[in-house]
Enzyme design. Structure first.
Site, PDB file in Angstrom:
ATOM      1  N   HIS A 135      40.826  40.557  37.737  1.00  0.00           N
ATOM      2  CA  HIS A 135      42.023  41.143  38.282  1.00  0.00           C
ATOM      3  C   HIS A 135      42.968  41.596  37.008  1.00  0.00           C
ATOM      4  O   HIS A 135      44.332  40.806  37.114  1.00  0.00           O
ATOM      5  CB  HIS A 135      42.811  40.806  39.410  1.00  0.00           C
ATOM      6  CG  HIS A 135      42.921  39.087  39.304  1.00  0.00           C
ATOM      7  ND1 HIS A 135      43.509  38.625  38.303  1.00  0.00           N
ATOM      8  CD2 HIS A 135      42.668  38.062  40.438  1.00  0.00           C
ATOM      9  CE1 HIS A 135      43.527  37.174  38.453  1.00  0.00           C
ATOM     10  NE2 HIS A 135      42.963  37.071  39.535  1.00  0.00           N
TER      11      HIS A 135
ATOM     12  N   HIS B  60      38.699  36.703  48.270  1.00  0.00           N
ATOM     13  CA  HIS B  60      39.115  35.129  48.925  1.00  0.00           C
ATOM     14  C   HIS B  60      38.824  35.486  50.381  1.00  0.00           C
ATOM     15  O   HIS B  60      39.536  36.286  51.176  1.00  0.00           O
ATOM     16  CB  HIS B  60      40.424  35.031  48.745  1.00  0.00           C
ATOM     17  CG  HIS B  60      40.883  34.863  47.312  1.00  0.00           C
ATOM     18  ND1 HIS B  60      40.954  33.767  46.644  1.00  0.00           N
ATOM     19  CD2 HIS B  60      41.184  36.007  46.400  1.00  0.00           C
ATOM     20  CE1 HIS B  60      41.199  33.852  45.426  1.00  0.00           C
ATOM     21  NE2 HIS B  60      41.279  35.278  45.168  1.00  0.00           N
TER      22      HIS B  60
ATOM     23  N   LYS C 252      34.591  29.657  38.413  1.00  0.00           N
ATOM     24  CA  LYS C 252      35.961  29.903  38.210  1.00  0.00           C
ATOM     25  C   LYS C 252      36.980  29.270  37.406  1.00  0.00           C
ATOM     26  O   LYS C 252      37.091  28.079  37.668  1.00  0.00           O
ATOM     27  CB  LYS C 252      36.397  30.436  39.474  1.00  0.00           C
ATOM     28  CG  LYS C 252      38.011  31.068  39.713  1.00  0.00           C
ATOM     29  CD  LYS C 252      37.806  32.540  39.110  1.00  0.00           C
ATOM     30  CE  LYS C 252      39.244  33.056  39.070  1.00  0.00           C
ATOM     31  NZ  LYS C 252      39.999  33.538  40.087  1.00  0.00           N
TER      32      LYS C 252
ATOM     33  N   HIS D 108      35.346  40.123  43.555  1.00  0.00           N
ATOM     34  CA  HIS D 108      36.476  39.415  43.359  1.00  0.00           C
ATOM     35  C   HIS D 108      36.911  39.220  44.998  1.00  0.00           C
ATOM     36  O   HIS D 108      37.672  40.067  45.180  1.00  0.00           O
ATOM     37  CB  HIS D 108      37.557  39.586  42.570  1.00  0.00           C
ATOM     38  CG  HIS D 108      38.456  38.413  42.440  1.00  0.00           C
ATOM     39  ND1 HIS D 108      38.630  37.725  41.312  1.00  0.00           N
ATOM     40  CD2 HIS D 108      39.272  37.947  43.307  1.00  0.00           C
ATOM     41  CE1 HIS D 108      39.625  36.689  41.360  1.00  0.00           C
ATOM     42  NE2 HIS D 108      40.189  36.871  42.743  1.00  0.00           N
TER      43      HIS D 108
ATOM     44  N   LEU E 264      49.324  37.687  42.215  1.00  0.00           N
ATOM     45  CA  LEU E 264      49.246  37.091  40.908  1.00  0.00           C
ATOM     46  C   LEU E 264      47.868  37.465  40.324  1.00  0.00           C
ATOM     47  O   LEU E 264      46.893  37.435  41.209  1.00  0.00           O
ATOM     48  CB  LEU E 264      49.518  35.551  41.016  1.00  0.00           C
ATOM     49  CG  LEU E 264      50.821  35.128  41.128  1.00  0.00           C
ATOM     50  CD1 LEU E 264      50.979  33.740  41.486  1.00  0.00           C
ATOM     51  CD2 LEU E 264      51.844  35.727  39.821  1.00  0.00           C
TER      52      LEU E 264
ATOM     53  N   HIS F 178      41.062  33.518  35.611  1.00  0.00           N
ATOM     54  CA  HIS F 178      42.234  33.897  35.992  1.00  0.00           C
ATOM     55  C   HIS F 178      43.209  33.884  34.888  1.00  0.00           C
ATOM     56  O   HIS F 178      43.338  33.007  34.294  1.00  0.00           O
ATOM     57  CB  HIS F 178      42.939  33.031  37.065  1.00  0.00           C
ATOM     58  CG  HIS F 178      44.097  33.473  37.556  1.00  0.00           C
ATOM     59  ND1 HIS F 178      44.515  34.031  38.806  1.00  0.00           N
ATOM     60  CD2 HIS F 178      45.555  33.691  36.816  1.00  0.00           C
ATOM     61  CE1 HIS F 178      45.820  34.315  38.806  1.00  0.00           C
ATOM     62  NE2 HIS F 178      46.315  34.005  37.781  1.00  0.00           N
TER      63      HIS F 178
ATOM     64  N   ASP G  50      40.380  41.218  45.078  1.00  0.00           N
ATOM     65  CA  ASP G  50      41.163  40.144  44.943  1.00  0.00           C
ATOM     66  C   ASP G  50      41.873  40.260  46.479  1.00  0.00           C
ATOM     67  O   ASP G  50      43.144  39.410  46.553  1.00  0.00           O
ATOM     68  CB  ASP G  50      42.312  40.112  43.951  1.00  0.00           C
ATOM     69  CG  ASP G  50      43.147  38.794  43.764  1.00  0.00           C
ATOM     70  OD1 ASP G  50      42.494  37.885  44.221  1.00  0.00           O
ATOM     71  OD2 ASP G  50      44.080  38.833  43.222  1.00  0.00           O
TER      72      ASP G  50
END
Ligand code: NCD
Ligand code: ZN
Length: 352
Positions: free
Chosen positions: A178, A19, A103, A17, A223, A140, A251
């Site tokens: 997460h 970004h 996702k 995971h 988050l 999420h 994350d």
């Protein structure tokens, strides 16, 4: 008398995971992940979001172009699920060989989630096809209704969305991303082989006091938000249990310093500069360093149906200081990035 371990060796880890952003921001951060991990599941929450196979393939190429020349880092792409993602699109995505998951961002849940799903019923046919073809749904897991307390959003998501979703699609592969609560760890533990979870370093190492005691600490804000200590302990227990349905997903989510240290600070913690070292500290504190390799290097690949990495890496017990800032750029231009635990001393170091 037993001496504490000074060195550990493990199969090269993967990040399930991540970004990476795009453009100059991506160019500034991608090497940190590539240095540590062989592969990473790349989140699609760009602006505009990565909603089609074509966009995912183009993004894949931009990531390869941004990598250091000698890197063998493999980005594993994902599609951003919207109310209108079709069954054909997810079939096409999987056939491409580059897209490994889809996702789900509930609309309004987090950074760049405004194009997310407003009602799961709208994508039911698409989910049916994903279950058929074995393409995982990454969630999420927060329910975003305004009347739900931010600390209860993960539990509300399980009860009102995830559990009913799995009742309708019992074969669907799902990664609960997460996870932050004992409730989520328990839910995954009690689910079948098709349901797994990723856990971040910050949720293993800190509870919400780190964010809120002695002032508001924006670099501990992500988050889903950090929770109480009993939840952190449940996550440690899950991560170190040897259960192959819990695995590493950082994350890592870079935002510039000014975007974080602001009257409305962005959610997201950048941890790619020290990810495996942070996990090593968490596992060491739990007396479970022998369980790190399964969590970091085996279980994610197994769940995604990919080969385990053969190459090995070494972590040594060595103090080093995290820099105060790292060079970064966002759409506004050059801007420093504050890495997680900036200025702090870490105790494990990945050998180059
Ligand atoms: C992520 C981001 O910044 O893209 N932020 C975060 O707090 N984790 C989005 C997300 O994964 O929620
Ligand atoms: Zn994320």
């Amino acid at each position: 008398m037993q001496h504490p371990l000074q060195q550990i060796s493990l199969a090269r880890p993967d990040d399930w995971h991540l970004h990476l952003r795009d453009g100059a921001a991506m160019a500034a951060v991608v090497a940190y992940s590539a240095r540590q991990f062989h592969r990473a599941i790349i989140m699609p929450n760009l602006r505009p979001p990565v909603t089609t196979t074509e966009l995912a393939l183009a993004y894949h190429q931009r990531i390869l172009d941004a990598l250091p020349a000698d890197s063998d880092f493999q980005p594993l792409m994902t599609l951003y699920l919207t109310d209108t993602t079709s069954a054909d699109e997810v079939r096409r995505a999987q056939k491409s060989g580059y897209v490994h998951a889809v996702k789900l961002y509930p609309a309004g849940a987090t950074t760049h989630s405004d194009a997310g799903v407003t009602d799961l019923a709208k994508v039911d046919d698409t989910l049916t096809v994903m279950a058929e073809i074995g393409l995982p749904l990454l969630v999420h897991g927060e329910m975003t209704r305004a009347d739900i307390d931010v600390f209860d959003r993960e539990k509300a998501f399980i009860d009102n969305q995830l559990a009913p979703l799995l009742t309708r699609h019992p074969q669907l592969k799902v990664v609960f991303e997460h996870i932050t609560t004992a409730d989520a760890a328990q839910f995954v533990h009690d689910s079948g082989a098709n349901v797994a979870a990723t856990i971040t370093p910050q949720h293993l190492l800190y509870n919400r006091n780190a964010m809120l005691v002695g002032g508001m600490h924006p670099h501990f804000y992500c988050l889903p938000v950090l929770k109480r200590e009993n939840h952190r302990q449940a996550l440690i227990k899950a991560a170190t249990s040897g259960n192959p349905r819990f695995f590493l997903g950082t994350d890592s989510a870079p935002h510039s310093r000014s975007a974080k240290e602001s009257a409305c600070g962005c959610a997201g913690i950048f941890s790619a500069h020290a990810a495996i070292e942070l996990y090593a500290s968490a596992f060491e504190q739990a007396g479970a360093l022998d369980r790190l390799e399964g969590f970091a290097s085996h279980f994610g690949a197994d769940f995604y149906g990919l080969p385990r990495n053969k190459e090995r890496v070494t972590l040594v017990k060595q103090n080093w200081q995290v820099p105060d800032t790292l060079p970064f750029a966002d759409t506004a231009g050059e801007a420093p990035l504050v890495p997680f635990l900036a200025g702090e001393t870490l105790h494990w170091k990945l050998q180059p």
